[in-house]
Write a protein that holds these residues in place. Structure first.
Motif, PDB file in Angstrom:
ATOM      1  N   ASP A  23       0.918  -1.467   0.474  1.00  0.00           N
ATOM      2  CA  ASP A  23      -0.186  -0.013  -0.262  1.00  0.00           C
ATOM      3  C   ASP A  23       0.750   1.046  -0.471  1.00  0.00           C
ATOM      4  O   ASP A  23       0.567   1.744  -0.628  1.00  0.00           O
ATOM      5  N   LEU A  26       2.566   1.850  -3.705  1.00  0.00           N
ATOM      6  CA  LEU A  26       1.375   1.230  -5.194  1.00  0.00           C
ATOM      7  C   LEU A  26      -0.765   1.436  -3.925  1.00  0.00           C
ATOM      8  O   LEU A  26      -1.082   1.764  -5.087  1.00  0.00           O
ATOM      9  N   GLU A  27      -0.351   2.198  -3.429  1.00  0.00           N
ATOM     10  CA  GLU A  27      -1.504   2.925  -3.139  1.00  0.00           C
ATOM     11  C   GLU A  27      -2.829   1.778  -2.803  1.00  0.00           C
ATOM     12  O   GLU A  27      -4.050   2.532  -3.858  1.00  0.00           O
ATOM     13  N   ASN A  30      -6.042   2.659  -2.432  1.00  0.00           N
ATOM     14  CA  ASN A  30      -6.684   4.517  -3.094  1.00  0.00           C
ATOM     15  C   ASN A  30      -7.584   3.744  -3.942  1.00  0.00           C
ATOM     16  O   ASN A  30      -8.070   4.263  -4.949  1.00  0.00           O
ATOM     17  N   ARG A  32      -5.953   1.947  -6.252  1.00  0.00           N
ATOM     18  CA  ARG A  32      -5.175   1.958  -7.853  1.00  0.00           C
ATOM     19  C   ARG A  32      -4.523   0.958  -8.304  1.00  0.00           C
ATOM     20  O   ARG A  32      -4.360   0.017  -9.645  1.00  0.00           O
ATOM     21  N   ILE A  33      -4.846  -0.480  -7.735  1.00  0.00           N
ATOM     22  CA  ILE A  33      -4.292  -1.638  -7.980  1.00  0.00           C
ATOM     23  C   ILE A  33      -5.648  -2.617  -8.296  1.00  0.00           C
ATOM     24  O   ILE A  33      -6.591  -2.701  -6.785  1.00  0.00           O
ATOM     25  N   LYS A  34      -6.225  -3.015  -8.941  1.00  0.00           N
ATOM     26  CA  LYS A  34      -7.820  -3.505  -8.809  1.00  0.00           C
ATOM     27  C   LYS A  34      -7.618  -5.119  -8.878  1.00  0.00           C
ATOM     28  O   LYS A  34      -8.829  -5.664  -8.012  1.00  0.00           O
ATOM     29  N   ASP A 103      -2.768  -6.082 -12.295  1.00  0.00           N
ATOM     30  CA  ASP A 103      -1.762  -4.961 -11.979  1.00  0.00           C
ATOM     31  C   ASP A 103      -1.401  -5.553 -11.167  1.00  0.00           C
ATOM     32  O   ASP A 103       0.002  -4.771 -10.978  1.00  0.00           O
TER      33      ASP A 103
END
Length: 195
Positions: A23, A26-27, A30, A32-34, A103
């Motif tokens: 986190d 790569l956040e 938020n 950003r990663i799905k 991702d």
């Protein structure tokens, strides 16, 4: 020993540590990663913790080279009511799996238990699926070594680099040097990105 705290498992602590590192870089929280692919997912502990911690994750795919682990993982994901956001992929179905849109690929202490040929096979798939990020925890503190059938060990970092990945972050799993010394754990987190 600590009456004010509930019991904690090593798996929970490992998962929180790994996901915090991811986190940070790569956040994930938020969105950003799905979509995540866990290669060597075991019984699915990281899928459980990731989907619980990060509601913006769309899907967590789990695969493992040990059929018993895949069976247990499928059962565990069902038990934790993580389906349909999580699923298992049996190894004999991996060639039919469409990994496009993933991702992040994760490998926790699993490539280090494979032969160079098996690792190459996985990196051929990662290249084909064009997965932008790769998180690896090898069994050696700062080197990437396979285990061959004759127990010889081979460096698989060239395979990682040949697939177009470059290291963008690393840190010791245990940041405190005193605790590292007392536990004898000098392993590192490695995060790679596609060139």
């Amino acid at each position: 020993m600590y009456d004010s705290f509930p019991p904690l498992s090593r798996d929970l602590l490992d998962s929180v540590n790994e996901l915090s590192f991811l986190d940070e870089h790569l956040e994930i929280s938020n969105g950003r990663i799905k979509r995540v692919l866990d290669i060597g997912a075991g019984y699915g502990r990281l899928a459980h913790r990731a989907l619980s911690a990060f509601p913006k994750l769309d899907h967590f795919y789990c695969t493992d080279g040990v059929a018993t682990s895949t069976f247990l993982c499928d059962y565990y994901l069902d038990y934790r009511q993580l389906k349909p956001r999580a699923s298992t992929i049996a190894l004999d179905e991996i060639d039919q799996f469409d990994g496009s849109g993933i991702d992040l690929a994760i490998n926790v202490h699993s490539f280090s238990e494979m032969t160079l040929g098996a690792i190459e096979g996985w990196f051929n798939r990662l290249e084909k699926w064009n997965i932008p990020y790769l998180f690896i925890i090898p069994n050696d503190p700062t080197s990437f070594m396979s285990i061959e059938k004759n127990h010889e060990r081979q460096d698989f970092l060239p395979i990682i680099e040949h697939a177009g990945y470059r290291e963008i972050a690393r840190r010791p799993i245990i940041e405190n040097p005193d605790i590292r010394r007392y536990t004898g754990n000098s392993d590192h987190f490695f995060l790679f990105a596609k060139n």
